[in-house]
Structure formats: structure tokens, C-alpha cells
Write a protein that holds these residues in place. Structure first.
Motif, mmCIF file in Angstrom:
data_model
loop_
_atom_site.group_PDB
_atom_site.id
_atom_site.type_symbol
_atom_site.label_atom_id
_atom_site.label_comp_id
_atom_site.label_asym_id
_atom_site.label_seq_id
_atom_site.Cartn_x
_atom_site.Cartn_y
_atom_site.Cartn_z
ATOM 1 N N VAL A 79 0.856 -1.186 0.000
ATOM 2 C CA VAL A 79 0.000 0.000 0.000
ATOM 3 C C VAL A 79 0.893 1.237 0.000
ATOM 4 O O VAL A 79 1.813 1.359 0.811
ATOM 5 C CB VAL A 79 -0.934 0.009 1.226
ATOM 6 N N ALA A 92 -6.138 -2.527 5.706
ATOM 7 C CA ALA A 92 -5.244 -2.962 4.627
ATOM 8 C C ALA A 92 -4.501 -4.235 5.010
ATOM 9 O O ALA A 92 -4.339 -5.147 4.192
ATOM 10 C CB ALA A 92 -4.254 -1.848 4.290
ATOM 11 N N TYR A 100 2.957 -1.117 4.124
ATOM 12 C CA TYR A 100 2.163 0.109 4.156
ATOM 13 C C TYR A 100 3.146 1.270 4.257
ATOM 14 O O TYR A 100 3.793 1.467 5.281
ATOM 15 C CB TYR A 100 1.226 0.090 5.367
#
Length: 213
Positions: A79, A92, A100
């Protein structure tokens, strides 16, 4: 290492593509401007890593990640977004993202993150790692006894029931959990069936009464 960039901002995709073009081991094989396109490219190209934004038109990045990991488990998702709130981060992770990273990360950090995720590792930017440590270190409130039927609900169904209890609409729940309105409606139907209640008001009442015991 084959990379797909999924972001609805052409200038951002161009910047990332140019950055990866300076490396010898990372090659951009496709670009997507929506979650639906990312899902199609995952099927057609089988990339090693998809750089996934969260907020995109149509299928959002979280739901796209979930579907990609269900259908093509070897495709990893990193992400790459501006959103760093707890809800975005943990949703997520539950969807299957292996990393992330915030869009303001410097170039060496982004390249290292892509390589780590592509090689099977997990990575988080410093701000996100700090947020996760704080979240898991915080003392949790003691749980209260709940109605036995609530134990039949999955984690996702319980999340949706909690949102129903807060009075949120299907559209609001979908936006908060980064899933489609259709997915919310399907889950609510399952929740009502498992709890053996007629509507969302009765489900809300059951949850409230169980928490007051």
C-alpha cells in the motif's frame, strides 16, 4: 521484479515509473487508475508486487487487495498512500497487504520497501510502525459477556454489526471499511440470519442488550 502501479493520479504514477526506471531490477509492467483495473492487471500480468493506493474510483484499493490475495496469492501488495489513520492501516493488513508506506517516503525507502515485499517480507514506514506499536501496547478494556449468537459472527460481520449499532448506513459502513455496498448488504443478510432477527434494529438491540449484561 515485475511491478504494477495502481493509483488514480497520472502524475504520481509517472513519478514512480520514472523512479523505478532508474533501477536494474524493478520493471513497471502495467499501470492502473482504479481497483478494478488493478484486479484485471493482476490476472493478466501476474506481477510480483502491486503498489496500491487506497482511495480510487470504483473498486477501492482495500477491496482490490482482498480480491487479489484471494485469487492470486503469490502477487504481493504494498500500500502506497497518504492515509495513515488506524482504520486504513489495519483494514489494509487484514485485506492481505504486506506493507504500508506513505507517499511522502523518500526514494531509497520506497525502493527498499518494494524489494522487501517482493522478496516475501513485510514493511511499514516509520510513522506506521510507531502507530502499530502504540496500538498493540495500549491496554484493552475488559471484555463483557455477549449473547451466544454473537460468537457465530465472523470478525468482518462483527465489525459491520458494530457500525450498525452506531447508526451508520450501508454506504457509510462501506466507506469506513473500504468494501463495496453490495458486500455490506450481503454481510448484513448473513448477520440477521445468524442472529435470527428480522432487521438491523433488532440486531442493534441484541448487541446493546448483550453489552449491558
Amino acid at each position: 521484479m515485475k511491478i504494477v502501479i495502481a493509483d488514480d493520479h497520472p502524475l504520481f504514477r509517472s513519478g514512480v515509473r520514472n523512479l523505478l526506471g532508474t533501477t536494474d531490477d524493478l520493471v513497471v509492467v502495467g499501470e492502473a487508475s482504479s481497483g478494478d483495473e488493478a484486479l484485471d492487471l493482476a490476472a493478466a500480468l501476474q506481477p510480483d508486487v502491486i503498489l496500491m493506493d487506497i482511495r480510487m474510483p470504483g473498486l477501492n484499493g482495500i477491496e482490490a487487495t482482498r480480491l487479489i490475495k484471494e485469487r492470486y496469492p503469490r502477487v504481493e501488495v504494498l500500500v502506497l498512500t497518504m492515509f495513515q489513520d488506524d482504520q486504513s492501516v489495519f483494514t489494509a493488513m487484514r485485506a492481505g497487504a504486506k506493507g504500508y508506506v506513505l507517499k511522502d517516503a523518500d526514494e531509497p525507502e520506497l525502493l527498499q520497501s518494494i524489494r522487501m515485499v517482493g522478496n516475501g517480507g513485510a514493511v511499514f514506514s516509520a510513522d506506521i510502525a510507531s502507530r502499530m506499536i502504540h496500538y498493540f501496547a495500549a491496554p484493552k478494556a475488559a471484555s463483557k459477556p455477549e449473547h451466544p449468537a454473537l460468537a457465530e459472527l465472523s470478525k468482518r460481520e462483527m465489525e459491520i454489526l458494530e457500525r450498525i449499532a452506531e447508526g451508520e448506513t450501508n454506504a457509510q459502513i462501506a466507506a469506513r471499511l473500504f468494501i463495496s455496498a453490495k458486500t455490506v448488504a450481503n454481510n448484513i443478510s448473513t448477520i440477521l440470519n445468524k442472529l435470527q432477527v428480522a432487521d438491523r434494529n433488532e440486531a442493534r438491540r441484541l448487541l446493546k442488550e448483550s453489552r449491558e449484561q
